[in-house]
Scaffold this motif. Structure first.
Motif, PDB file in Angstrom:
ATOM      1  N   THR A 187       2.534  -2.937  -2.075  1.00 26.44           N
ATOM      2  CA  THR A 187       2.308  -3.022  -3.513  1.00 26.44           C
ATOM      3  C   THR A 187       1.929  -1.641  -4.036  1.00 26.44           C
ATOM      4  O   THR A 187       1.773  -0.680  -3.275  1.00 26.44           O
ATOM      5  CB  THR A 187       1.187  -4.019  -3.815  1.00 26.44           C
ATOM      6  OG1 THR A 187      -0.006  -3.546  -3.202  1.00 26.44           O
ATOM      7  CG2 THR A 187       1.528  -5.407  -3.279  1.00 26.44           C
ATOM      8  N   ILE A 188       1.754  -1.560  -5.376  1.00 28.56           N
ATOM      9  CA  ILE A 188       1.366  -0.273  -5.972  1.00 28.56           C
ATOM     10  C   ILE A 188       0.017   0.180  -5.433  1.00 28.56           C
ATOM     11  O   ILE A 188      -0.163   1.342  -5.053  1.00 28.56           O
ATOM     12  CB  ILE A 188       1.325  -0.407  -7.507  1.00 28.56           C
ATOM     13  CG1 ILE A 188       2.725  -0.690  -8.044  1.00 28.56           C
ATOM     14  CG2 ILE A 188       0.756   0.866  -8.131  1.00 28.56           C
ATOM     15  CD1 ILE A 188       2.774  -0.945  -9.527  1.00 28.56           C
ATOM     16  N   LEU A 189      -0.932  -0.767  -5.391  1.00 30.65           N
ATOM     17  CA  LEU A 189      -2.267  -0.413  -4.865  1.00 30.65           C
ATOM     18  C   LEU A 189      -2.185  -0.092  -3.390  1.00 30.65           C
ATOM     19  O   LEU A 189      -2.910   0.761  -2.886  1.00 30.65           O
ATOM     20  CB  LEU A 189      -3.233  -1.578  -5.114  1.00 30.65           C
ATOM     21  CG  LEU A 189      -3.534  -1.905  -6.574  1.00 30.65           C
ATOM     22  CD1 LEU A 189      -4.509  -3.081  -6.663  1.00 30.65           C
ATOM     23  CD2 LEU A 189      -4.100  -0.706  -7.298  1.00 30.65           C
ATOM     24  N   GLY A 190      -1.279  -0.796  -2.679  1.00 35.53           N
ATOM     25  CA  GLY A 190      -1.114  -0.520  -1.256  1.00 35.53           C
ATOM     26  C   GLY A 190      -0.609   0.888  -1.016  1.00 35.53           C
ATOM     27  O   GLY A 190      -1.031   1.578  -0.092  1.00 35.53           O
ATOM     28  N   HIS A 191       0.359   1.331  -1.850  1.00 31.43           N
ATOM     29  CA  HIS A 191       0.847   2.706  -1.739  1.00 31.43           C
ATOM     30  C   HIS A 191      -0.265   3.724  -1.945  1.00 31.43           C
ATOM     31  O   HIS A 191      -0.370   4.716  -1.219  1.00 31.43           O
ATOM     32  CB  HIS A 191       1.973   2.932  -2.769  1.00 31.43           C
ATOM     33  CG  HIS A 191       3.312   2.513  -2.291  1.00 31.43           C
ATOM     34  ND1 HIS A 191       3.692   1.182  -2.187  1.00 31.43           N
ATOM     35  CD2 HIS A 191       4.393   3.252  -1.854  1.00 31.43           C
ATOM     36  CE1 HIS A 191       4.927   1.101  -1.743  1.00 31.43           C
ATOM     37  NE2 HIS A 191       5.385   2.342  -1.523  1.00 31.43           N
ATOM     38  N   LYS A 192      -1.104   3.462  -2.930  1.00 32.80           N
ATOM     39  CA  LYS A 192      -2.198   4.405  -3.219  1.00 32.80           C
ATOM     40  C   LYS A 192      -3.195   4.455  -2.065  1.00 32.80           C
ATOM     41  O   LYS A 192      -3.677   5.532  -1.695  1.00 32.80           O
ATOM     42  CB  LYS A 192      -2.907   4.005  -4.506  1.00 32.80           C
ATOM     43  CG  LYS A 192      -2.039   4.182  -5.755  1.00 32.80           C
ATOM     44  CD  LYS A 192      -2.805   3.809  -7.006  1.00 32.80           C
ATOM     45  CE  LYS A 192      -1.952   4.029  -8.253  1.00 32.80           C
ATOM     46  NZ  LYS A 192      -2.670   3.678  -9.502  1.00 32.80           N
ATOM     47  N   SER A 193      -3.495   3.301  -1.523  1.00 35.59           N
ATOM     48  CA  SER A 193      -4.438   3.257  -0.413  1.00 35.59           C
ATOM     49  C   SER A 193      -3.852   3.929   0.813  1.00 35.59           C
ATOM     50  O   SER A 193      -4.539   4.678   1.523  1.00 35.59           O
ATOM     51  CB  SER A 193      -4.799   1.801  -0.095  1.00 35.59           C
ATOM     52  OG  SER A 193      -5.700   1.742   0.969  1.00 35.59           O
ATOM     53  N   PHE A 194      -2.566   3.671   1.073  1.00 37.39           N
ATOM     54  CA  PHE A 194      -1.915   4.283   2.225  1.00 37.39           C
ATOM     55  C   PHE A 194      -1.831   5.800   2.060  1.00 37.39           C
ATOM     56  O   PHE A 194      -1.917   6.555   3.025  1.00 37.39           O
ATOM     57  CB  PHE A 194      -0.523   3.676   2.397  1.00 37.39           C
ATOM     58  CG  PHE A 194       0.137   4.086   3.685  1.00 37.39           C
ATOM     59  CD1 PHE A 194      -0.381   3.678   4.912  1.00 37.39           C
ATOM     60  CD2 PHE A 194       1.271   4.883   3.680  1.00 37.39           C
ATOM     61  CE1 PHE A 194       0.231   4.058   6.094  1.00 37.39           C
ATOM     62  CE2 PHE A 194       1.878   5.270   4.860  1.00 37.39           C
ATOM     63  CZ  PHE A 194       1.353   4.851   6.077  1.00 37.39           C
TER      64      PHE A 194
END
Length: 786
Positions: A187-194
């Motif tokens: 997800t978008i938040l997942g990309h940022k966290s990764f």
């Protein structure tokens, strides 16, 4: 009994004060509670109502507001972001904001990224009138937030700190082959966290779990490959051959892999890598059950799920306590219309936390836990195990000590019984001694003097209790001041006090007898000071002492007369021998044959010895007048400066020419003293004559110093003569004493000086050292303040 009542009184006062203090605290708390300001807060949650993730956040928030004097009422709204898409979320929350128009709400609070993003995306007009606080936002949309730059919109950011969490995990599990499993979310938040992970992780230690057939959809696998290519992690796809003794970050797409394939992958990884932990950067309801099923310790970078029975061991995060306190503090300022200022996005503080109930399940060592970690659910038995062991040891030691004390007490009791028997025997012997020695015991309490039974045998009176005035009436009139002073000082000065007093207990003035009173202070059983002592009849002892004193005085007079006659015969014989001898030569046969110069020398010696004899007679007469108090003193106020200057001028011609004669004095300042001018000059002249006689070279100084503090003046004669031995300094003022028997003089000069100065209410001080000289000083009191 009195001491017990005294303690009870203070105990009662303490209980009353404690009750008043507790009542005051309760009243203060009740008063604060009754006067709390009521505020209504709308809370918008990202999750659904029954979903885990917020724990006791709302309860903590309520308590923090009460501490700040605010009673809050919550209006709750659950966005349920796991069920809706982005557009549905925005529309859903827009309807809720329309409902808030009809409600009296003071502030809006959003919890989580989805709730914040959806609410701000509505761009509802209500946001321009109500303050908004967005709490625990992991990745805030800065562009969207910038649209609300002029409104009271503030974001409390909670960005996951992956680096500190991985360091924390490595501290708790100090294994070289540690494997951290990280959930990839596309997800978008997942990309940022990764993206955050790629900044802190070493790519050489990263491997990716998953193969194409394991994914539920091929599209998801392709998106994963794109994501890996974007972050330059292509070597991770083939990085399955890492050594077991290396630290590893294992990326696992929990959400996109088939369940059976996922379990196979994780089980295979577990066989290859025994020391595994799971690290959350978002609250994923799919990954947590799988991690729990595999019995892998779970750590989290965010507060959601911690302490909510989600088996999260701990992590470095902004906990519910920190978040609630930050929200309450910022909300208070907004509600009070205080100027909050920039920035709009503010980072929440974080802390290291650990849930002991889950940490202990994996058998980890508490010694690996750093000191700055807050531990929850920590049982007292585990938390204070060392103290319990110490308490047990103290109990054993105390038991031994008490048992030993009881044995010692029993032994002491036996000794005390024996001592009591010995004390009774000693008391009997003391009673016999007191009867034989005519001694009576007495004590003073509350100004009452009480005697013991032996007092009746000693003085013949039955009355044993007296007041102070009654005792004074029995004393001799001359001894009453002494007895009164003795009685008053008993209460002021500690230590033994002794006083001799004459009493007549039968009332007959002619039958006064001497008694000795001895007294000391001691404490009674209740700790009060009491005065006790003895009274003994010493009439016979005093009579014997008076006889001895009289005999001593007679002997001393006889000895003094004999010593005086011996000294006088010696001192007179010396000049008389010279006078008679030279006179016979001058008048006898052959006198005409004596040379004129020799005749003149003989006549001079006869005249000199006549003068010595005359001075001796004058000194003896002066001593006699001083002893009989027949010498009169003309005391008057004199200027000491003028007298000393006069003496100095006189002796400038008399001092040997070979000596330097100085005057040390402020000649311009008058110094007034009450003295006999002639007698004072006689003393100083004697000092100067002695200095001139015993000084062969060097100097003689006549000086004067004023001590304004002591109001005294010191007149001194200092020389550099032969000096006086320290052993002889105490004897030079004795009559007829001379340091050198062959020196001329009667040995009465210093004795006369000492008596004169004492009559003038002064004193003489002497400092001397053999071979270096002497300093004779007269100390007198000033007649006025200079």
């Amino acid at each position: 009994m009195g001491k017990g009542c005294f303690k009870c009184k203070y105990a009662l006062i303490f209980i009353i004060l404690l009750f008043a203090f507790i009542s005051g605290l309760n009243y203060k708390q009740l008063n604060v509670t009754n006067n709390l300001a009521v505020k209504r807060i709308s809370i918008v949650y990202s999750i659904s109502k029954n979903e885990k993730g917020n724990g006791n956040f709302e309860e903590l928030l309520y308590q923090e507001f009460r501490k700040l004097g605010i009673e809050v009422e919550f209006d709750r709204f659950y966005l349920d972001c796991n069920r809706l898409n982005a557009a549905e979320e925005i529309e859903h929350i827009r309807k809720y904001l329309e409902l808030l128009n009809n409600k009296s709400v003071d502030i809006i609070l959003t919890v989580g990224d989805q709730a914040t993003y959806s609410l701000l995306s509505t761009r509802h007009k209500l946001l321009s009138s109500l303050p908004l606080i967005a709490c625990n936002v992991n990745f805030p949309d800065e562009k969207l937030i910038g649209e609300y730059d002029l409104m009271k919109v503030y974001v409390l950011r909670d960005t996951p700190d992956l680096k500190r969490n991985m360091d924390f995990i490595q501290t708790l599990y100090p294994h070289t082959n540690l494997e951290i499993i990280y959930n990839i979310d596309m997800t978008i938040l997942g990309h940022k966290s990764f993206d955050l992970l790629t900044r802190v992780a070493d790519r050489r230690n990263v491997r990716i779990l998953g193969y194409q057939k394991a994914f539920m959809q091929e599209l998801e696998y392709e998106r994963l490959k794109e994501m890996i290519e974007y972050f330059n992690l292509m070597p991770g796809l083939s990085n399955n051959g890492l050594k077991k003794d290396e630290f590893t970050i294992c990326l696992c797409p929990f959400r996109y892999v088939k369940g059976a394939s996922l379990l196979v992958m994780l089980e295979r990884s577990r066989r290859e890598q025994e020391n595994q932990v799971f690290l959350l950067d978002k609250f994923d309801m799919m990954s947590i059950p799988i991690a729990n099923a595999l019995n892998i310790p779970s750590f989290s970078c965010i507060r959601e799920g911690f302490g909510e029975k989600a088996k999260i061991v701990g992590g470095y995060m902004a906990t519910n306590e920190i978040s609630a306190k930050a929200v309450a503090g910022l909300a208070l300022r907004l509600l009070n219309n205080e100027k909050v200022g920039m920035p709009k996005i503010r980072d929440l503080e974080k802390e290291y936390v650990l849930d002991w109930s889950y940490f202990s399940e994996y058998g980890e060592d508490i010694n690996n836990v750093p000191k700055n970690v807050r531990i929850i659910n920590y049982p007292y038995i585990d938390q204070y195990r060392g103290y319990f062991y110490l308490l047990g040891a103290l109990f054993v030691v105390t038991f031994i000590f008490v048992l030993t004390s009881l044995l010692r007490t029993h032994r002491r009791s036996l000794i005390e019984r024996k001592n009591l028997q010995m004390l009774e025997d000693a008391h009997k012997k003391l009673s016999l001694s007191m009867d034989g020695g005519q001694i009576s015991l007495w004590n003073i309490q509350d100004d009452i003097i009480e005697f013991d039974d032996n007092y009746t045998h000693l003085v013949g009176l039955k009355q044993k209790r007296f007041t102070k005035e009654e005792i004074l009436k029995l004393a001799h009139p001359e001894d009453m001041p002494l007895l009164r002073s003795f009685y008053e000082t008993l209460h002021q000065v500690s230590g033994m006090k002794i006083q001799r007093v004459r009493f007549s207990f039968n009332g007959k003035p002619e039958e006064f007898q001497w008694f000795e009173l001895r007294c000391n202070s001691l404490k009674d059983a209740e700790g009060k000071i009491m005065l006790a002592g003895i009274m003994q009849n010493i009439q016979e002892q005093v009579e014997r002492e008076q006889q001895l004193i009289l005999a001593k005085q007679i002997a001393e007079k006889a000895e003094l007369k004999q010593s005086f006659l011996n000294n006088m015969s010696h001192e007179i014989r010396t000049p008389l021998n010279a006078i008679v001898g030279f006179t016979n030569l001058l008048l006898g046969e052959g006198a005409e044959e004596i040379d004129p110069e020799e005749r003149a020398s003989m006549v001079e010696l006869v005249n000199h010895n006549n003068e010595l004899l005359l001075k001796l007679v004058n000194d003896v007469l002066e001593i006699s007048r001083l002893d009989s108090d027949n010498m009169s003193f003309a005391i008057e106020e004199c200027d000491l400066t003028e007298i000393i200057k006069e003496i100095y001028m006189t002796y400038q011609r008399l001092i040997q020419p070979a000596l330097n004669f100085h005057l040390e004095m402020d000649e311009a300042t008058p110094i007034f003293v009450s003295i006999d001018r002639f007698r004072f000059m006689q003393v100083i002249s004697n000092f100067l004559n002695n200095a001139n006689k015993f000084t062969k070279d060097g100097e003689i100084v006549l000086g004067c110093q004023v001590d304004k503090e002591q109001q005294e003046v010191c007149v001194y004669v200092k020389d550099t003569g032969k000096g006086i031995d320290e052993k002889e300094l105490m004897m030079i003022f004795d009559r007829f004493y001379k340091t050198d028997e062959f020196e001329q003089g009667s040995g009465l000069g210093l004795s006369i000086c000492k008596v004169i100065i004492e009559r003038l209410a002064g004193r003489i001080e002497v400092q001397s050292e053999l071979g270096k000289g002497s300093r004779f000083a007269v100390i007198l009191s000033l007649a006025n303040v200079i």
